[in-house]
Scaffold this motif. Structure first.
Motif, PDB file in Angstrom:
ATOM      1  N   VAL A   7       0.855  -1.180   0.000  1.00 43.90           N
ATOM      2  CA  VAL A   7       0.000   0.000   0.000  1.00 43.90           C
ATOM      3  C   VAL A   7       0.892   1.231   0.000  1.00 43.90           C
ATOM      4  CG1 VAL A   7      -1.753   1.266   1.284  1.00 43.90           C
ATOM      5  CG2 VAL A   7      -1.789  -1.232   1.249  1.00 43.90           C
ATOM      6  N   PRO A   8       0.657   2.152  -0.923  1.00 44.36           N
ATOM      7  CA  PRO A   8       1.499   3.354  -0.923  1.00 44.36           C
ATOM      8  C   PRO A   8       1.263   4.203   0.315  1.00 44.36           C
ATOM      9  CG  PRO A   8      -0.288   3.582  -2.500  1.00 44.36           C
ATOM     10  CD  PRO A   8      -0.346   2.176  -1.979  1.00 44.36           C
ATOM     11  N   VAL A   9       2.338   4.724   0.852  1.00 49.38           N
ATOM     12  CA  VAL A   9       2.254   5.616   2.006  1.00 49.38           C
ATOM     13  C   VAL A   9       2.797   6.973   1.572  1.00 49.38           C
ATOM     14  CG1 VAL A   9       3.072   6.057   4.348  1.00 49.38           C
ATOM     15  CG2 VAL A   9       2.507   3.731   3.653  1.00 49.38           C
ATOM     16  N   PHE A  10       2.011   8.027   1.829  1.00 47.34           N
ATOM     17  CA  PHE A  10       2.400   9.363   1.385  1.00 47.34           C
ATOM     18  C   PHE A  10       2.808  10.209   2.581  1.00 47.34           C
ATOM     19  CE2 PHE A  10      -0.818   7.742  -1.564  1.00 47.34           C
ATOM     20  CZ  PHE A  10      -0.139   7.814  -2.762  1.00 47.34           C
ATOM     21  N   PRO A  11       3.858  11.004   2.437  1.00 46.19           N
ATOM     22  CA  PRO A  11       4.251  11.873   3.543  1.00 46.19           C
ATOM     23  C   PRO A  11       3.233  12.998   3.744  1.00 46.19           C
ATOM     24  CG  PRO A  11       5.590  12.322   1.607  1.00 46.19           C
ATOM     25  CD  PRO A  11       4.727  11.155   1.260  1.00 46.19           C
ATOM     26  N   TRP A  12       3.059  13.391   4.994  1.00 41.39           N
ATOM     27  CA  TRP A  12       2.035  14.376   5.361  1.00 41.39           C
ATOM     28  C   TRP A  12       2.176  15.669   4.568  1.00 41.39           C
ATOM     29  CZ3 TRP A  12       3.186  19.187   7.527  1.00 41.39           C
ATOM     30  CH2 TRP A  12       4.525  19.376   7.875  1.00 41.39           C
ATOM     31  N   HIS A  13       3.434  16.066   4.278  1.00 37.42           N
ATOM     32  CA  HIS A  13       3.633  17.380   3.656  1.00 37.42           C
ATOM     33  C   HIS A  13       3.244  17.418   2.187  1.00 37.42           C
ATOM     34  CE1 HIS A  13       7.416  15.712   2.136  1.00 37.42           C
ATOM     35  NE2 HIS A  13       7.673  15.328   3.371  1.00 37.42           N
ATOM     36  N   SER A  14       3.008  16.236   1.577  1.00 34.16           N
ATOM     37  CA  SER A  14       2.568  16.275   0.181  1.00 34.16           C
ATOM     38  C   SER A  14       1.129  16.760   0.067  1.00 34.16           C
ATOM     39  CB  SER A  14       2.748  14.920  -0.501  1.00 34.16           C
ATOM     40  OG  SER A  14       2.437  13.868   0.332  1.00 34.16           O
ATOM     41  N   LEU A  15       0.407  16.783   1.196  1.00 37.58           N
ATOM     42  CA  LEU A  15      -0.999  17.198   1.157  1.00 37.58           C
ATOM     43  C   LEU A  15      -1.184  18.697   1.334  1.00 37.58           C
ATOM     44  CD1 LEU A  15      -2.139  14.392   3.567  1.00 37.58           C
ATOM     45  CD2 LEU A  15      -2.684  14.483   1.167  1.00 37.58           C
TER      46      LEU A  15
ATOM     47  N   ASP B  36      -2.536  17.325  13.555  1.00 33.12           N
ATOM     48  CA  ASP B  36      -1.586  16.436  12.875  1.00 33.12           C
ATOM     49  C   ASP B  36      -0.601  17.243  12.039  1.00 33.12           C
ATOM     50  OD1 ASP B  36      -2.790  14.129  13.914  1.00 33.12           O
ATOM     51  OD2 ASP B  36      -4.259  14.090  12.288  1.00 33.12           O
ATOM     52  N   PHE B  37      -1.116  18.253  11.351  1.00 33.88           N
ATOM     53  CA  PHE B  37      -0.239  19.095  10.534  1.00 33.88           C
ATOM     54  C   PHE B  37       0.664  19.951  11.423  1.00 33.88           C
ATOM     55  CE2 PHE B  37      -3.849  18.282   7.659  1.00 33.88           C
ATOM     56  CZ  PHE B  37      -3.167  17.768   6.583  1.00 33.88           C
ATOM     57  N   ILE B  38       0.079  20.519  12.470  1.00 34.59           N
ATOM     58  CA  ILE B  38       0.853  21.399  13.346  1.00 34.59           C
ATOM     59  C   ILE B  38       1.970  20.615  14.035  1.00 34.59           C
ATOM     60  CG2 ILE B  38       0.728  22.788  15.457  1.00 34.59           C
ATOM     61  CD1 ILE B  38      -2.091  23.643  14.542  1.00 34.59           C
ATOM     62  N   GLN B  39       1.624  19.447  14.576  1.00 32.78           N
ATOM     63  CA  GLN B  39       2.630  18.652  15.283  1.00 32.78           C
ATOM     64  C   GLN B  39       3.702  18.130  14.335  1.00 32.78           C
ATOM     65  OE1 GLN B  39       0.242  15.787  17.416  1.00 32.78           O
ATOM     66  NE2 GLN B  39      -0.572  17.355  18.791  1.00 32.78           N
ATOM     67  N   SER B  40       3.304  17.751  13.128  1.00 33.50           N
ATOM     68  CA  SER B  40       4.293  17.269  12.163  1.00 33.50           C
ATOM     69  C   SER B  40       5.272  18.373  11.785  1.00 33.50           C
ATOM     70  CB  SER B  40       3.596  16.742  10.905  1.00 33.50           C
ATOM     71  OG  SER B  40       2.978  15.505  11.168  1.00 33.50           O
ATOM     72  N   ALA B  41       4.743  19.582  11.623  1.00 34.89           N
ATOM     73  CA  ALA B  41       5.618  20.695  11.259  1.00 34.89           C
ATOM     74  C   ALA B  41       6.549  21.063  12.412  1.00 34.89           C
ATOM     75  CB  ALA B  41       4.783  21.904  10.850  1.00 34.89           C
ATOM     76  N   GLU B  42       6.075  20.883  13.653  1.00 37.41           N
ATOM     77  CA  GLU B  42       6.926  21.185  14.810  1.00 37.41           C
ATOM     78  C   GLU B  42       8.138  20.267  14.847  1.00 37.41           C
ATOM     79  OE1 GLU B  42       4.371  20.960  18.184  1.00 37.41           O
ATOM     80  OE2 GLU B  42       3.608  23.008  17.928  1.00 37.41           O
ATOM     81  N   ILE B  43       7.936  19.020  14.450  1.00 35.61           N
ATOM     82  CA  ILE B  43       9.027  18.053  14.441  1.00 35.61           C
ATOM     83  C   ILE B  43       9.991  18.345  13.300  1.00 35.61           C
ATOM     84  CG2 ILE B  43       9.598  15.602  14.118  1.00 35.61           C
ATOM     85  CD1 ILE B  43       6.904  14.924  15.380  1.00 35.61           C
TER      86      ILE B  43
END
Lengths: 25, 130
Positions: A7-15, B36-43
Motif C-alpha cells: 500500500v502506498p504511504v504518502f508523507p504528510w507534507h505532500s498534502l 496532525d499538521f501542526i505537530q508534524s511541522a513542529e518536528i
C-alpha cells in the motif's frame, strides 16, 4: 490465496500546498 | 494522450490513502486533524506551517480551474495559485475544503466543505527563508 499488496504511504507534507511569498519590497 | 488541465490530480487525496505523519504515525487522509499538521511541522527541521487566508477566488484559464489568492503568514504576502476546482485544501479547525466539494467527493470520495473567502488554510514554507 490473495497476495499481499504493498500500500502506498504518502508523507504528510505532500498534502499541504507550499506557498512561498514572492520576495518583493 | 495529453490534456490541457492545469494541474494533475494527486492520488493521495483519495479516501483511504495512508498518510505518514512526521512522528511516523499512519493515518487515513480523511482522518487527518489540524493538530496532525501542526505537530508534524513542529518536528520538521525544514518545514513550517503558515496560515494562509483565502482573499479571492477567480475563474482560471480552463473551465475546471480556479485562481485562489492567499494572504500568507504574518507578513500577509499575496500568493496566487491555479488549481482544479476539486483540489482540496485543509482549513484550520474545519478540515478538507474545496471550491467544488461535490466534485471532490465524487472523484475522491473525500468529504469536503466549500472553500470560501476568509477561510484560513494550512500551508507550508521553509524554516530557513531569509
Amino acid at each position: 490465496n490473495v497476495e499481499p499488496r504493498s500500500v502506498p504511504v504518502f508523507p504528510w507534507h505532500s498534502l499541504v500546498p507550499f506557498l512561498e511569498p514572492s520576495q518583493s519590497g | 494522450s495529453s490534456s490541457s488541465s492545469p494541474v494533475a490530480l494527486p492520488p493521495f487525496f483519495m479516501r483511504g490513502s495512508i498518510i505518514q505523519l512526521a512522528d511516523g504515525e499512519l493515518k487515513r487522509v480523511e482522518d487527518l486533524k489540524t493538530e496532525d499538521f501542526i505537530q508534524s511541522a513542529e518536528i520538521s527541521s525544514e518545514l513550517k506551517i503558515d496560515s494562509s487566508t483565502v482573499e479571492r477566488i477567480d475563474s482560471g484559464q480552463s473551465p475546471n480551474a480556479v485562481v485562489i489568492q492567499f494572504s500568507v503568514g504574518e507578513l500577509k504576502a499575496q500568493v496566487c495559485v491555479e488549481v482544479l476546482v476539486e483540489y482540496p485544501f485543509f482549513v484550520f479547525g474545519q478540515g478538507w475544503s474545496s471550491c467544488c466539494p461535490d466534485r471532490t467527493t465524487q472523484l475522491f470520495e473525500l468529504s469536503c466543505a466549500k472553500l470560501c473567502v476568509g477561510d484560513v488554510c494550512v500551508s507550508l514554507t521553509l524554516r530557513s527563508l531569509r
